[in-house]
Design an enzyme around this catalytic site. Structure first.
Site, PDB file in Angstrom:
ATOM      1  N   PRO A 248      -1.378   7.534  -6.702  1.00  0.00           N
ATOM      2  CA  PRO A 248      -1.421   7.662  -5.295  1.00  0.00           C
ATOM      3  C   PRO A 248      -2.575   8.374  -4.487  1.00  0.00           C
ATOM      4  O   PRO A 248      -3.848   8.269  -5.151  1.00  0.00           O
ATOM      5  CB  PRO A 248      -0.022   8.833  -4.997  1.00  0.00           C
ATOM      6  CG  PRO A 248      -0.597  10.230  -5.857  1.00  0.00           C
ATOM      7  CD  PRO A 248      -0.777   8.788  -7.509  1.00  0.00           C
ATOM      8  N   GLU A 249      -2.520   7.513  -3.246  1.00  0.00           N
ATOM      9  CA  GLU A 249      -3.026   7.996  -2.654  1.00  0.00           C
ATOM     10  C   GLU A 249      -3.702   9.617  -2.048  1.00  0.00           C
ATOM     11  O   GLU A 249      -5.553  10.060  -2.149  1.00  0.00           O
ATOM     12  CB  GLU A 249      -3.519   7.537  -1.158  1.00  0.00           C
ATOM     13  CG  GLU A 249      -4.597   7.727   0.324  1.00  0.00           C
ATOM     14  CD  GLU A 249      -5.666   6.432  -0.529  1.00  0.00           C
ATOM     15  OE1 GLU A 249      -5.619   5.815  -1.603  1.00  0.00           O
ATOM     16  OE2 GLU A 249      -6.920   6.409   0.517  1.00  0.00           O
ATOM     17  N   ALA A 250      -3.432  10.305  -2.579  1.00  0.00           N
ATOM     18  CA  ALA A 250      -3.251  12.308  -2.686  1.00  0.00           C
ATOM     19  C   ALA A 250      -1.991  12.375  -3.079  1.00  0.00           C
ATOM     20  O   ALA A 250      -0.955  12.169  -3.542  1.00  0.00           O
ATOM     21  CB  ALA A 250      -3.470  11.784  -0.912  1.00  0.00           C
TER      22      ALA A 250
END
Ligand code: DMJ
Length: 655
Positions: free
Chosen positions: A524-526
């Site tokens: 995921p992005e973060a």
């Protein structure tokens, strides 16, 4: 003594006695008719020559004869060079479309050498004529010829128009060795499985590229599902062929030289920076300028260097601030620059202002113009002299006052590549820029003390820090830092080296966990670190994957540095996940939610997929010879900048 030789056949005899030849005073009637006939025939031939042969009718005999030869050349040329000189059966360099086969490459003994020389002369004449007519510009590929090269015969899936252009150049580009597009050889792993994995990555690159060519050629990016073009705000409002520029050096490394040539020619003919277009200084630098530099270093083609210099000039006005700290956005035509309003009330951003050093230094070295290097040195000086909270660099700085903005610190977005460039500036300078290495060591010391955390579950992560508060969150962008710590740990045997390696391995492992804990096996992005739910994203707005490369970058660097096979295995997991979830018939797309197998797709094929994601994965399965870490550094977009001492450095001669 009488002659014993045979008598002449025209000797006549009368009663067995030879008759002397010229004893008669006149010809017999039959002989007269014969002589008359000969003269008449000769007259008719001469008459025909004067009145019916076109070149004699139109001008002087000598000039017309040359024209006639040229016309024949043109006809033969239209039929293709193979009409003149058949391709030798296994001559490497003749298989490339840009190489018109030369007779000297043919197998000795097969053909008459004199005939071959004539063909060479004829071919040279044809080329000369076409040079004079300027029907097609010869690509100017200057610089050194790399002996480590060969050609590729790989055919490309290109649009009909481009294929026509390719064929045209096949006919007309003169057969000079320097015109060939060299292929970097070597890099094939001894192990069959890794060779096959590398081939798979190359096939993926080609799938994405061919679809871009088919549906969005010359535009910034492709929407691989709707098969239309796409452009992000970082590119401003015009088409700058971002995918072409970003992907070019990867095409080159992979030996996709038909595609490389097509992209190179597009840049030569279409990429003009005189645009009334406001672009991100940082993105334009790391994607466009750096790619031009990388391709110049790899090929020696001065077109790339000159375009890089033009672009560098256009970015210069962004540095015209009170402190010399550049602003974020610039209009390439007017030079007007400004900062984002959201960036701590109009501050400049650390990762942006610190991520120009490699490109601008190298640009000065290859052009001989010190202005670029002067600009980034000034930025360095400002940052060096500022007092730093806890030894850390906040993400925002005011270009007018030279003071920090909000004290947000990150090894991910807004901070990331500033740190990366300190280390790489030292490496790229041939380790002469010791100030950069010292600043990097000091910054890493502070980061390890204040921002590197070990979770309850034993995962090491780089947390964002806001003033004194840790966020316990790591962005995907920060996943490059495993590789960075590793590179720092292996390139200098100082007291921190083993700690750096420990952090490098820990961060890379954590980023892998963030992938492994997702159903799609993509990260995921973060991701957050809360008890019993570590290395997972918690908010919907952070669950996306947009083809980012940072985790694979760390796999690649750590593989090269440690030779631990797990990094290659992790890379292969990623390749399979990209194939399964991101590949669509029209290219590669990002995903909205990595935790759902049937997730919506974002329909964007990012340009960095070609510059970085595929490059790192390809190199992960290559042998160390291909782009040695002793000779090259990767810029923030994985474009290649040679380390001083690398023979491909191509420094401008001292004036
Ligand atoms: C790339 O454009 C560069 O790596 C940049 O520095 C930040 N991240 C993107 C890809 O994720």
């Amino acid at each position: 003594m009488t002659s014993t030789g045979p008598l002449p056949t025209y000797q006549r005899f009368v009663n067995g006695v030879p008759v002397p030849l010229f004893s008669r005073r006149s010809f017999r009637p039959r002989e007269k008719y014969l002589i008359l006939l000969v003269f008449l025939t000769f007259g008719v031939v001469c008459f025909g020559a004067f009145f019916f042969l076109p070149d004699f009718r139109n001008g002087t005999a000598g000039g017309a004869a040359v024209n006639s030869v040229y016309r024949v050349y043109q006809h033969m040329q239209k039929a293709g060079p193979e009409l003149l000189i058949p391709a030798p059966p296994h001559a490497d360099d003749s298989s490339h479309p840009n190489s018109i086969p030369l007779a000297r490459h043919a197998e000795p003994g097969r053909q008459d050498i004199h005939v071959l020389e004539d063909k060479e002369k004829l071919q040279a004449k044809i080329n000369e004529e076409y040079q004079q007519q300027k029907t097609l510009e010869k690509p100017d590929i200057g610089g050194e010829y790399n002996p480590q090269v060969q050609t590729s015969s790989a055919s490309s899936l290109i649009s009909a128009a481009n294929r026509r252009r390719d064929e045209q150049s096949l006919e007309t580009v003169p057969p000079a060795p320097a015109v060939r597009m060299p292929l970097v050889v070597g890099g094939e792993d001894k192990d069959l499985v890794n060779r096959q994995r590398r081939d798979k990555v190359k096939e993926m690159m080609k799938h994405g590229w061919d679809n871009y060519v088919r549906y969005a050629w010359g535009k910034n990016e492709l929407r691989p599902i709707s098969k239309k073009s796409h452009s992000a705000s970082i590119f401003g409002a015009t088409n700058m062929g971002a995918t072409i520029v970003d992907g070019l050096d990867t095409l080159y490394l992979m030996g996709l030289h038909d595609e490389f040539k097509q992209g190179r020619d597009w840049i030569a003919e279409n990429l003009d920076f005189d645009l009334n277009n406001e672009v991100s200084v940082f993105e334009t630098n790391i994607r466009f300028l750096a790619s031009l530099l990388s391709n110049y270093a790899l090929t020696g083609d001065v077109m790339f260097r000159d375009k890089a210099a033009q672009l560098g000039e256009r970015l210069l006005p962004s540095f015209d601030t009170e402190t010399g700290i550049p602003r974020s956005l610039i209009n390439l035509r007017t030079g007007a620059s400004r900062n984002y309003a959201w960036a701590s009330s109009g501050c400049s951003i650390l990762s942006e202002i610190g991520t120009m050093h490699l490109e601008f230094s190298y640009l000065s070295d290859i052009t001989g113009n010190p202005i670029f290097k002067d600009k980034v040195r000034k930025v360095r000086r400002v940052l060096r002299d500022l007092s730093k909270p806890k030894g850390l660099y906040p993400n925002y700085i005011n270009p007018k006052t030279g003071r920090w903005g909000q004290h947000h610190m990150s090894l991910g977005g807004l901070g990331d590549s500033f740190y990366e460039y300190l280390l790489k500036a030292w490496l790229q300078s041939g380790r002469e820029d010791t100030e950069a290495r010292e600043m990097w060591d000091e910054a890493m010391d502070a980061i390890i003390k204040h921002m590197i955390v070990k979770s309850k579950g034993g995962l090491i992560y780089a947390s964002d820090l806001k003033y004194d508060r840790l966020e316990h969150k790591m962005g995907h962008l920060a996943c490059f830092s495993g590789g960075m710590f590793g590179l720092g740990g292996k390139t200098l045997e100082n007291e921190a080296a083993s700690k750096y390696m420990e952090v490098a391995a820990g961060l890379t492992n954590t980023c892998h966990e963030s992938y492994d804990r997702a159903a799609t096996k993509l990260g995921p992005e973060a991701f957050h670190f809360i008890e019993n739910n570590e290395a997972r994203s918690l908010k919907n707005g952070e669950k996306y994957y947009i083809l980012r490369p940072e985790t694979f970058e760390s796999y690649f660097i750590m593989w090269r540095l440690t030779k631990d096979p797990k990094y290659r295995e992790w890379g292969w997991e990623a390749v399979q996940a990209l194939e399964r979830h991101c590949r669509v018939p029209g290219g590669f797309t990002g995903l909205s939610n990595v935790y759902l197998l049937d997730t919506p797709k974002d329909d964007v094929q990012q340009s960095y997929l070609f510059a970085e994601t595929f490059k790192y994965l390809y190199l992960l399965f290559s042998d160390d010879d291909l782009i040695s870490l002793d000779e090259w550094v990767f810029n923030s977009e994985a474009h290649l900048i040679p380390i001083r001492g690398n023979p491909m450095y191509r420094r401008a001669p001292e004036l």
